[in-house]
Design an enzyme around this catalytic site. Structure first.
Site: not given
Ligand code: FAD
Length: 505
Positions: A16, A348, A14, A79, A50, A187, A346
């Protein structure tokens, strides 16, 4: 032919990615499928991400989101591009602005006319022909007016800076209103079907078993399903993109509220600054082979615009992508699918495009392998071209002041990138491969901005006399300049968006 449709989609995660997937699928699939999302309060989201690119407006349109409301709820700012400081050489800066340059003339691209005159020392820098870049420099902003189609103002192209936590919360509210069922919990196991190795169900810590037909892995770097359960494999690109860690910290906002992200090169990586309404996000991305964690943290903390609002947090990552983003009945979205550093914001966008592609190739219960293969081929093409564009920023440096930059300046690059750089250096030509994300204007700004000169210009430019070309360029720069003068400041514009919300309460 009778196709058996699937009925339950399970999204694990849950952040982004999870909530963007949930919101868009709930909207597009119109309540015909059960959508469940699992997230764990114990496992935090990555908490960054962000800065966006303009395609996010299309996502908002599909969702039917009111942009002003979205901005208020996510404390967003506008932006217009990204400013790159010290990338070509220390002391230099340029911007990669969204939107187009000048006006094309006859059959030749605008930039070819500019190249000829610039190479002859008879035209100013490229940015004078871009409304986005000139407005960004002046900290001005407005949305493109619908009633001025011939003005450069109509070409303003923008994205957002947003608070990642608030964004996920906003999309959660949206998704739950459309019927998405949220389960809180961890999970702990993934069950595979003996028959074909597809994921059958996930097991929760409290013993609940959640079964589904299609699983979307949004579990972040953990990649619980796509890697943990299916062992899909990973293509490692860290030879080309050696940064593998980042410190991130928020600080107090500045008075200025610039309408652009800033990326400042550091001795072993680079630092971002993203101004939101209520705070500024900062991070230092670096190569742990070239700099210690302590030094990287101290560079970040020593160069904030305002008082730090929290302790810095460290994130570890590896550049690369999952060998198959869609494997069996699991589609990886977000960090679970791979990672490219946020240099051009890139990630998001890749969430958005992966969900869009899933809708295009939406499966029935048969999970046709030809569809899956085409989905993966398109996903690979998209991410590999973005990878090339990011590598360009490192490879096209003239810096020799640290082992990190020396390595980047001389490293071998993928053949696809080599070809593009060679075309530019030989004759000033830029080519866009199919519908790759970054078009000619993006490549132009980075190559020129980092001091990689073009070896010539298009011969057909000489069909026009030099005086004619000079007058054409001068007229465009003059109109852009006048337009920027009438624009409000970014701060004033945001103030009006926020005030409109307060007036409605
Ligand atoms: P996460 O935010 O890590 O979410 C993972 C989810 O999985 C969480 O809700 C967690 O609770 C759940 N989860 C994990 N394991 C379990 C489990 N066992 N059981 C139940 N739930 C579980 N993108 C951009 O577009 N622009 C930016 O400026 C940018 N800056 C970034 C800077 C950095 C340093 C990094 C590392 C990334 C950046 N990104 C950026 C990428 C962006 O942050 C991600 O693409 C975006 O936040 C999506 O993350 P996610 O939802 O895939 O993972």
């Amino acid at each position: 032919m009778n196709q058996k449709i699937i009925s339950t989609i399970v999204i694990v995660g849950g952040g982004t990615a999870g909530w963007m997937a949930a919101a868009s699928l709930a909207k597009i699939l119109k309540n015909k499928y059960t959508i469940r999302l699992i997230e764990s309060d114990e496992i935090s989201t990555v908490g960054v991400g962000e800065s966006t690119i303009p395609m996010i407006s299309r996502f908002n349109t599909v969702l039917g989101i009111n942009e002003d409301e979205f901005m208020r709820e996510t404390k967003a700012t506008f932006k217009l591009g990204i400013e790159f400081v010290d990338w070509g050489h220390i002391g230099e800066r340029y911007m990669h602005g969204f939107g187009k340059f000048g006006q094309d003339l006859w059959t030749v691209d605008f930039y070819q006319y500019w190249l000829k005159m610039y190479q002859a020392g008879k035209a100013p820098d490229l940015e004078h022909y871009s409304i986005n870049r000139m407005a960004a420099r002046a900290h001005k902003f407005m949305r493109p007016p619908a009633d001025m189609p011939n003005s450069p103002l109509s070409e303003i192209n923008y994205a957002f800076h947003l608070d990642a936590g608030l964004y996920a919360r906003y999309l959660r509210k949206y998704s739950e209103a459309l019927g998405v069922q949220r389960t809180e919990g961890k999970v702990v196991d993934v069950q595979l079907r003996a028959l074909d190795g597809h994921v059958d169900a996930v097991l929760m810590e409290n013993g609940e078993r959640i079964a589904g037909d299609l699983f979307i892995d949004c579990s972040g770097f953990r990649a619980l399903l796509i890697e943990g359960a299916l062992k899909t494999g990973f293509d490692d690109w860290s030879d080309f993109l050696p940064c593998d860690r980042a410190w991130a910290v928020p600080c107090e906002s500045t008075e200025e509220l610039p309408p652009y992200t800033r990326a400042t090169a550091r001795p072993a990586g680079w630092q971002w600054r993203i101004g939101l309404q209520h705070r500024t996000g900062n991070g230092h991305v670096y190569s742990s082979q070239h700099m210690s964690d302590d030094e990287a943290a101290s560079i970040l903390m020593g160069s904030l615009d305002g008082k730090a609002l929290a302790e810095p947090r460290m994130l570890r990552f590896k550049a690369g992508k999952r060998k198959q983003v869609w494997n069996k009945n699991v589609v990886a979205v977000g960090l679970a699918s791979g990672f490219l550093e946020p240099l051009e914001s890139t990630s998001i966008h890749l969430i958005q495009s992966t969900v869009g592609r899933l809708v295009t190739f939406f499966p029935d219960a048969g999970f046709n392998q030809a569809d899956i293969d085409e989905f993966n081929r398109q996903a690979d093409f998209e991410v590999e071209r973005i990878r090339d564009f990011l590598i360009l920023h490192y490879r096209a440096t003239r810096r020799t002041d640290s082992p990190f930059w020396e390595r980047c300046r001389t490293m071998p690059v993928p053949a696809t990138l080599e070809r593009k750089m060679a075309l530019w250096q030989a004759h000033g030509r830029l080519v866009r491969d199919d519908n790759e994300l970054f078009a000619e204007d993006g490549w132009l700004q980075v190559l020129h901005g980092q001091g990689i000169g073009a070896g010539g210009y298009h011969p057909l430019v000489d069909l026009l006399g030099e005086d004619e070309v000079a007058a054409y360029l001068e007229q465009i720069a003059g109109v852009v300049n006048k337009c920027v003068q009438v624009m409000p400041t970014h701060k004033e514009f945001i103030g009006a968006v926020v005030a409109a919300g307060s007036a409605r309460k």
